[in-house]
Design a protein around this motif. Sequence first.
Motif, PDB file in Angstrom:
ATOM      1  N   UNK A  25       0.859  -1.309   0.081  1.00  0.00           N
ATOM      2  CA  UNK A  25       0.003   0.121  -0.135  1.00  0.00           C
ATOM      3  C   UNK A  25       0.637   1.267  -0.205  1.00  0.00           C
ATOM      4  N   UNK A  26       1.969   1.134   0.483  1.00  0.00           N
ATOM      5  CA  UNK A  26       3.070   2.335   0.382  1.00  0.00           C
ATOM      6  C   UNK A  26       4.003   2.282  -0.862  1.00  0.00           C
ATOM      7  N   UNK A  27       3.586   1.406  -1.654  1.00  0.00           N
ATOM      8  CA  UNK A  27       4.623   1.492  -2.755  1.00  0.00           C
ATOM      9  C   UNK A  27       5.961   0.628  -2.574  1.00  0.00           C
ATOM     10  N   UNK A  28       6.082   0.143  -1.714  1.00  0.00           N
ATOM     11  CA  UNK A  28       7.443  -0.660  -1.580  1.00  0.00           C
ATOM     12  C   UNK A  28       7.215  -1.861  -2.221  1.00  0.00           C
ATOM     13  N   UNK A  29       6.666  -2.693  -2.303  1.00  0.00           N
ATOM     14  CA  UNK A  29       6.199  -3.867  -3.201  1.00  0.00           C
ATOM     15  C   UNK A  29       5.038  -3.665  -3.944  1.00  0.00           C
ATOM     16  N   UNK A  30       4.963  -4.771  -4.823  1.00  0.00           N
ATOM     17  CA  UNK A  30       3.829  -4.866  -5.829  1.00  0.00           C
ATOM     18  C   UNK A  30       2.893  -6.021  -5.233  1.00  0.00           C
ATOM     19  N   UNK A  31       1.511  -5.596  -4.962  1.00  0.00           N
ATOM     20  CA  UNK A  31       0.489  -6.317  -4.483  1.00  0.00           C
ATOM     21  C   UNK A  31       0.175  -7.569  -5.171  1.00  0.00           C
ATOM     22  N   UNK A  32       0.213  -7.690  -6.420  1.00  0.00           N
ATOM     23  CA  UNK A  32       0.033  -8.821  -6.954  1.00  0.00           C
ATOM     24  C   UNK A  32       1.294  -9.726  -7.098  1.00  0.00           C
ATOM     25  N   UNK A  33       2.417  -9.376  -6.857  1.00  0.00           N
ATOM     26  CA  UNK A  33       3.488 -10.426  -6.447  1.00  0.00           C
ATOM     27  C   UNK A  33       3.428 -10.894  -5.065  1.00  0.00           C
ATOM     28  N   UNK A  34       2.984  -9.932  -4.197  1.00  0.00           N
ATOM     29  CA  UNK A  34       2.651 -10.481  -2.678  1.00  0.00           C
ATOM     30  C   UNK A  34       1.723 -11.478  -2.693  1.00  0.00           C
ATOM     31  N   UNK A  35       0.800 -11.399  -3.353  1.00  0.00           N
ATOM     32  CA  UNK A  35      -0.398 -12.216  -3.279  1.00  0.00           C
ATOM     33  C   UNK A  35       0.039 -13.513  -4.054  1.00  0.00           C
ATOM     34  N   UNK A  36       0.618 -13.251  -5.113  1.00  0.00           N
ATOM     35  CA  UNK A  36       1.309 -14.686  -5.955  1.00  0.00           C
ATOM     36  C   UNK A  36       2.387 -15.349  -5.180  1.00  0.00           C
ATOM     37  N   UNK A  37       2.994 -14.640  -4.494  1.00  0.00           N
ATOM     38  CA  UNK A  37       4.066 -15.571  -3.471  1.00  0.00           C
ATOM     39  C   UNK A  37       3.275 -16.197  -2.219  1.00  0.00           C
ATOM     40  N   UNK A  38       2.209 -15.420  -1.646  1.00  0.00           N
ATOM     41  CA  UNK A  38       1.541 -16.282  -0.634  1.00  0.00           C
ATOM     42  C   UNK A  38       0.785 -17.319  -1.246  1.00  0.00           C
TER      43      UNK A  38
END
Length: 218
Positions: free
Chosen positions: A47-60
Amino acid sequence: MVDVQHWLVALPPGVVYLIVAGVIGVESMGVPLPGEIVLVSAALLAATGVVEPHWVATAAAFGAIVGDSVGYAVGRRGGRPLLARLGRRFPKHLGPAQLARAEQSFARHGVWAVFFGRFVALLRILAGPLAGALHVPYRRFLVANAAGGLVWAFGTTYLLYTLGRAAEHWLKDISWAGLVLAVLGGVASTWWLRRRARRLESTTTTDEAEPVAAGTDR
């Protein structure tokens, strides 16, 4: 959770994704780790732009699906003796009482316990090994496992990402009413899944554990 988030923010994005996948994967194999805390922290970073949400979700999702599958294979090979050893090693999380409750959930709900178990801390750890030990058919397990992992990973990530972005925007404009509406909308969107998951856990707490026949599935 704040400490985890501060720790993750100092790492390169690629390492953050690997940590999310690794911690959730190992947790899903049957080892008590703070997988959900890591996911929540990474989603707030997105949400702060440090990482990409779609990659976080994909990794999880990847960690959840692969970890549960490995846990299933280990549980199928090791059976109940393996679960007993895990209980002795982690008595607070995987002791006889916790194992009995998880078995009751499988006895009552079959593979739905795998799907909704992704939203319950106890079943999130035990679903794979327990399904393997009880000889739940792997194809049905995989479908429930993949569906639960995807809904949990992408739902949690994008819910927190959206709320974080909305909070940043509305707080900047001092629109407290908008922020409250955003929070209420996010809570309502996951209410049914959380309520259903809690039922899986609460319906077993008042019953005594009963032996579950091999291959139980509904």
